[in-house]
Motif scaffolding. Structure first.
Motif, short mmCIF file in Angstrom:
data_model
loop_
_atom_site.label_atom_id
_atom_site.label_comp_id
_atom_site.label_asym_id
_atom_site.label_seq_id
_atom_site.Cartn_x
_atom_site.Cartn_y
_atom_site.Cartn_z
N PRO A 329 0.96 -1.24 -0.19
CA PRO A 329 0.00 -0.06 -0.11
C PRO A 329 0.80 1.05 0.17
CG PRO A 329 -0.95 -2.30 1.33
CD PRO A 329 -0.16 -2.62 1.41
N ARG A 330 2.38 1.17 0.60
CA ARG A 330 3.12 2.78 0.30
C ARG A 330 3.60 2.44 -0.82
NH1 ARG A 330 7.59 0.95 4.63
NH2 ARG A 330 5.52 0.43 6.18
N THR A 331 3.58 2.54 -1.67
CA THR A 331 4.29 2.36 -2.68
C THR A 331 3.02 3.02 -3.20
OG1 THR A 331 5.38 0.39 -2.23
CG2 THR A 331 5.27 0.79 -5.14
N ALA A 334 3.10 6.32 -2.23
CA ALA A 334 3.58 7.13 -3.18
C ALA A 334 4.21 8.09 -4.02
CB ALA A 334 5.14 6.72 -2.56
N TRP A 335 3.47 6.81 -5.06
CA TRP A 335 3.60 7.11 -6.53
C TRP A 335 1.82 7.97 -6.88
CZ3 TRP A 335 6.62 7.35 -9.87
CH2 TRP A 335 8.09 6.72 -9.58
N SER A 336 1.06 7.89 -6.23
CA SER A 336 -0.01 8.74 -6.37
C SER A 336 -0.10 10.08 -5.75
CB SER A 336 -1.43 8.08 -4.97
OG SER A 336 -1.51 6.22 -6.17
N ILE A 337 0.34 10.07 -4.60
CA ILE A 337 0.93 12.00 -4.24
C ILE A 337 1.93 12.48 -5.24
CG2 ILE A 337 1.33 13.03 -2.67
CD1 ILE A 337 0.51 10.91 -0.32
N LEU A 338 2.71 11.35 -5.76
CA LEU A 338 3.52 12.09 -6.61
C LEU A 338 2.76 12.85 -7.59
CD1 LEU A 338 6.47 12.88 -7.66
CD2 LEU A 338 6.44 11.28 -8.82
N GLY A 339 1.94 11.85 -8.53
CA GLY A 339 1.46 12.13 -9.45
C GLY A 339 0.55 13.11 -9.22
N THR A 368 -5.05 9.73 -9.88
CA THR A 368 -3.86 9.94 -9.01
C THR A 368 -4.68 9.76 -7.69
OG1 THR A 368 -3.45 12.58 -9.14
CG2 THR A 368 -2.32 11.09 -11.39
N THR A 369 -5.52 10.20 -7.64
CA THR A 369 -6.09 10.75 -6.59
C THR A 369 -7.16 9.01 -5.98
OG1 THR A 369 -8.64 11.61 -7.11
CG2 THR A 369 -5.65 12.86 -6.00
N SER A 370 -7.05 8.33 -7.00
CA SER A 370 -8.81 6.86 -6.27
C SER A 370 -7.91 5.77 -5.64
CB SER A 370 -8.41 6.98 -8.35
OG SER A 370 -6.99 6.36 -8.54
N MET A 371 -6.46 6.04 -5.86
CA MET A 371 -5.79 4.92 -5.33
C MET A 371 -5.53 5.11 -3.30
SD MET A 371 -3.75 2.40 -7.34
CE MET A 371 -3.64 4.04 -8.73
N LEU A 372 -5.87 6.61 -3.76
CA LEU A 372 -5.25 7.19 -1.44
C LEU A 372 -5.97 6.64 -0.13
CD1 LEU A 372 -4.06 10.29 -3.21
CD2 LEU A 372 -2.60 8.85 -2.34
N TYR A 373 -7.75 6.85 -0.87
CA TYR A 373 -8.42 6.07 0.19
C TYR A 373 -8.54 4.64 0.29
CZ TYR A 373 -12.17 6.22 3.38
OH TYR A 373 -13.13 6.19 5.06
N PRO A 374 -8.21 3.62 -0.14
CA PRO A 374 -8.46 2.26 0.07
C PRO A 374 -7.03 1.92 0.22
CG PRO A 374 -8.30 2.71 -2.42
CD PRO A 374 -8.94 4.03 -1.66
N SER A 375 -6.29 2.51 -0.07
CA SER A 375 -4.34 1.83 -0.09
C SER A 375 -4.51 2.34 1.72
CB SER A 375 -3.73 2.66 -1.11
OG SER A 375 -4.08 1.93 -2.37
N GLY A 376 -4.86 3.67 1.65
CA GLY A 376 -4.97 3.89 3.49
C GLY A 376 -5.22 2.97 4.29
#
Length: 481
Positions: A329-331, A334-339, A368-376
């Motif tokens: 999840p952290r990987t 990280a890429w989502s926030i950068l994007g 880029t914002t789509s995976m932030l919530y579930p991965s969190g």
């Protein structure tokens, strides 16, 4: 297909329909923001306070959902309560076209937010309890993918009614800007003058846009009946039995005392404050920004732009389902926030005056914002058990962000200029990088301890040192936690 695998499939399809209807519920306020403002005779800044009311409800509903199961214990039928809650949410959506009073609209969205928060926490908690932290990752991503599907379809649902209202309208609607009120072109006027006021009463004439709310409410009612049906056949017990057979490690950790995890939760709140706000502010305001800024989109173009956001968002969630099986999840985060930082930088530099750039950035930001919530959710679940009361922690930051940032965005929209909202989003994207780093620092030692415990437990199982009484198995979903 084995009969118990069918139960899993039926459950996943049902919660996907439920989540899709929730996505449509959330996304509908974006394309119809000007309609809501006109319906209750309010400015954009004032109507933005409805988002604040919804956030208050979501926060309260999230907390209540965590405590309700512990209080009711063995007598708590979770899916039944979730189905009934969805029926209430449908009712709050159904009455919106006939609400002509701003206080009544606030009350309606607060109740809707309360139920929405309860549903969001409740369904994710069920998934975590049935499949555990690792096995549930793809299911959590699928659950959130369904949200984006409903949100993506929502502008297509609303657009014919918006176009019809625009065609019927002979009046003009105003967009606020930093230079004062400016007239919106006639082809942009999406709503009619719905209010006729007297000193004693307010009467609302039904607008074609109201049909979009009615249709979404009907879908939610259908989904609520499905949930209640699954409750009566006790599908959770059937899935739990299947999980036991396949050797899945379900969530069996006890929730730690708050004194042990409060610092981690503070940083998690900051992470979700930024993550969900960069998503929520964008999709709630991109329609109005496209119309009222120098981009000067038509109603049809702005509606399609909203759909492009949800298309990118849905694509990201779909890729997230696959990526969660291979990547930590952290990987992904990280890429989502950068994007998100990169795409918002392009938006504030080029998007204001370059027509095609706004389309590209809108799709990119959705992705880029789509995976932030579930991965969190998966990341925090690695660090500590949040499948019970603590599930609401993920929604605290969400609610606080919506309480403040949506309201701030409305103020900037009216008083500084529509495009100033994009600068706010860039700042939140950068701040999210620091919040994520703080979560990693606070949770690294906890994650190492948890990983060591799993490795030690697996080693003992391989050596036959664990008795059947101590073996990890899926808990009875109806048992007291």
């Amino acid at each position: 297909m084995h009969v118990r695998e069918r139960w899993t499939g039926i459950f996943l399809i049902t919660i996907s329909i439920v989540r899709a209807s929730m996505g449509a519920y959330s996304a509908l306020s974006g394309p119809t923001l000007l309609y809501l403002a006109q319906n209750v005779d309010a400015e954009v800044y004032k109507i933005s306070t409805t988002f604040t009311g919804r956030s208050v409800g979501i926060l309260a509903g999230s907390v209540a959902g965590g405590f309700m199961r512990r209080i009711t214990g063995l007598f708590f039928r979770e899916l039944l309560s979730l189905g009934l809650a969805l029926s209430i949410l449908a009712a709050t959506e159904l009455v919106i076209p006939w609400i002509g009073s701003f206080p009544l609209l606030i009350a309606d969205v607060i109740v809707g937010g309360l139920v929405f928060g309860y549903l969001d926490v409740g369904i994710q908690a069920v998934i975590l309890r049935l499949w555990g932290e690792k096995s549930s990752r793809s299911y959590i991503q699928l659950y959130h993918l369904s949200y984006s599907v409903g949100a993506f379809l929502c502008p297509f649902l609303a657009n014919p009614f918006l176009a019809r209202a625009s065609h019927q309208n002979s009046s003009e609607t105003e967009c606020s800007s930093s230079g004062g009120p400016t007239e919106m072109p006639p082809n942009v006027s999406a709503t009619t003058e719905l209010m006729s006021t007297t000193s004693s009463a307010v009467t609302v004439r039904f607008d074609p846009v109201g049909w979009a709310y009615i249709i979404v409410a009907c879908v939610m009612l259908f989904a609520s009946f499905l949930l209640q049906g699954l409750s009566f056949i006790k599908i959770e017990e059937k899935i739990a039995a299947k999980s036991n057979e396949n050797g899945f490690v379900c969530e069996n950790r006890t929730e730690e005392p708050i004194k042990n995890v409060w610092l981690l939760f503070v940083f998690v709140t900051g992470y979700y404050f930024c993550s969900t706000t960069t998503e929520n502010v964008f999709y709630n305001y991109i329609y109005s920004i496209a119309i009222c800024s120098d981009l000067n989109f038509t109603v049809l173009e702005a509606s399609r732009l909203t759909s492009v956001f949800w298309l990118g968002f849905g694509l990201g969630r779909g890729i997230g389902v696959l990526a969660s099986r291979k990547l930590q999840p952290r990987t992904i985060i990280a890429w989502s926030i950068l994007g998100s930082i990169i795409d918002m930088t392009f938006m504030v530099v080029f998007g204001r005056h370059i027509y095609w750039m706004s389309w590209i950035v809108t799709a990119s930001h959705g992705f880029t914002t789509s995976m932030l919530y579930p991965s969190g959710v998966s990341l925090v679940s690695q660090m500590t058990n949040i499948s019970g009361i603590y599930m609401f922690v993920c929604n605290i930051g969400n609610a606080c962000g919506s309480l403040s940032m949506l309201l701030l965005a409305g103020y900037l929209f009216d008083n500084v200029g529509p495009f100033s909202v994009m600068f706010l989003l860039l700042g939140l994207s950068v701040l999210n990088a620091f919040s994520f780093a703080a979560v990693l620092i606070a949770g690294n030692s906890r994650l190492r301890e948890f990983s060591y415990a799993i490795l030690s437990n697996n080693s003992k199982r391989l050596n036959g040192d664990i008795s059947s009484a101590n073996a990890v198995s899926c808990p009875d979903p109806m048992s007291h936690t």
